[in-house]
Design an enzyme around this catalytic site. Structure first.
Site: not given
Ligand code: SIN
Length: 313
Positions: A45, A131, A195, A249
């Site tokens: 993460k 992000c 994303s 993706g």
């Molecule tokens: C997030 O923790 O908001 C997602 C991480 C990301 O999209 O890089």
């Protein structure tokens, strides 16, 4: 017999599929499940320097074929993930894995990278420049001058393998501009795409947004595959060959993995659907990709990597 292994820089991965940062990789339990799975590697993460709570809940909503999230980088802090990857590296020295870093400032990123540089970590760092969910912090990957400034400062001292995770681009001029910046640096890989930021999902019964923070969040799932493929292909055509591409993706099945590789990906990450299915997805995707390759007579991913045809071929 099909071979699903892949190579990036001088590192070989037993399988070309792995998780995408953010999904089921936030703690030791998640990461140990990935280690026990057929995935060729794991990525942790995205870490900030210290523990971070992330955005208020609800911050994730499943949709048919995907999801919206505005997690806001909840994580245990860099030390937690660095400690995990170092212990794993000592236990399995032949494996390469990815440590994701997502400082919300340049100073934070540099401080974290100094710590990694000073450690024994010899895996890949994935520097997250994309992000979409940190209030007040734009996605750095859309500011090409800022990307150049960051990479200049990073590569002034960081000399281990490092790649960047990029946001999706929607204009061919932007593909040209980001590739021109990236080609000036000794990047090991780029990961495309994060994303699709700032989508809006509505609960029509409640007549209300589906998640907090104004309802805006990153969109993942089957509907972002065409954008992801365009980005993987667009970068593959523009980046110098030393920079490998990790395609991310819209991966729900083996055909999606096959298509990412056809577009030029050396490795494929799975986010949303991995969140739905857990680590068993890697067995299913491996079986499905192997079946496609066997039917076409391909023995290794190099037989079709980057070989997408157009009507002009
Ligand atoms: C997030 O923790 O908001 C997602 C991480 C990301 O999209 O890089």
């Amino acid at each position: 017999m099909t071979d699903l292994s892949t190579t990036i820089a001088d590192r070989t991965f037993s399988n070309c599929m792995m998780n995408a940062a953010g999904v089921r990789c936030a703690d030791e339990n998640d990461l140990n499940q990935l280690i026990a799975s057929p995935a060729g590697a794991y990525v942790t993460k995205s870490a900030t320097p210290n523990v971070r709570e992330g955005n208020p809940e609800p911050r994730m909503k499943s949709l048919p074929g995907g999801c919206i999230n505005s997690m806001g980088l909840p994580n245990h802090g860099l030390d937690y993930y660095l400690d995990f990857v170092l212990k794993d590296q000592a236990a399995r020295p032949d494996k390469t894995n990815l440590l994701s870093i997502a400082g919300t400032t340049l100073e934070d990123n540099l401080a974290m990278l100094h710590k990694v540089a000073d450690s024994d970590f010899n895996g890949f760092v994935e520097l997250n420049l994309s992000c979409p969910n940190v209030p007040g912090k734009p996605q750095v990957g859309y500011d090409f001058d800022r990307v150049r400034e960051i990479l200049t400062q990073v590569f002034a001292f960081y000399d281990k393998p490092l790649g960047v995770k990029l946001p999706p681009y929607f204009d061919l001029v932007h593909f040209d501009q980001i590739a021109a910046v990236l080609n000036d640096f000794p990047l090991t890989f780029v990961n495309s795409i994060n994303s699709v930021g700032n989508g809006l999902v509505i609960d029509p019964n409640a007549e209300r947004v589906a998640i907090k923070l104004g309802g805006l969040g990153g969109i993942g799932g089957t509907f972002i595959k065409p954008t992801a493929l365009a980005n993987v292909r667009g970068l593959s055509l523009r980046l110098k060959p030393e920079i490998a591409i990790i395609g991310t993706g819209g991966v729900m099945n083996g055909t999606d993995v096959f298509e990412h590789i056809l577009c030029g990906a050396s490795m494929v990450q799975v986010g949303t659907q991995f969140g739905f299915e857990g680590t068993r997805i890697f067995k299913r995707l491996s079986k499905e990709l192997s079946a496609i390759m066997a039917a076409k007579g391909y023995q290794s991913i190099d037989d079709f990597k980057g070989k997408l045809k157009t009507f002009d071929d």
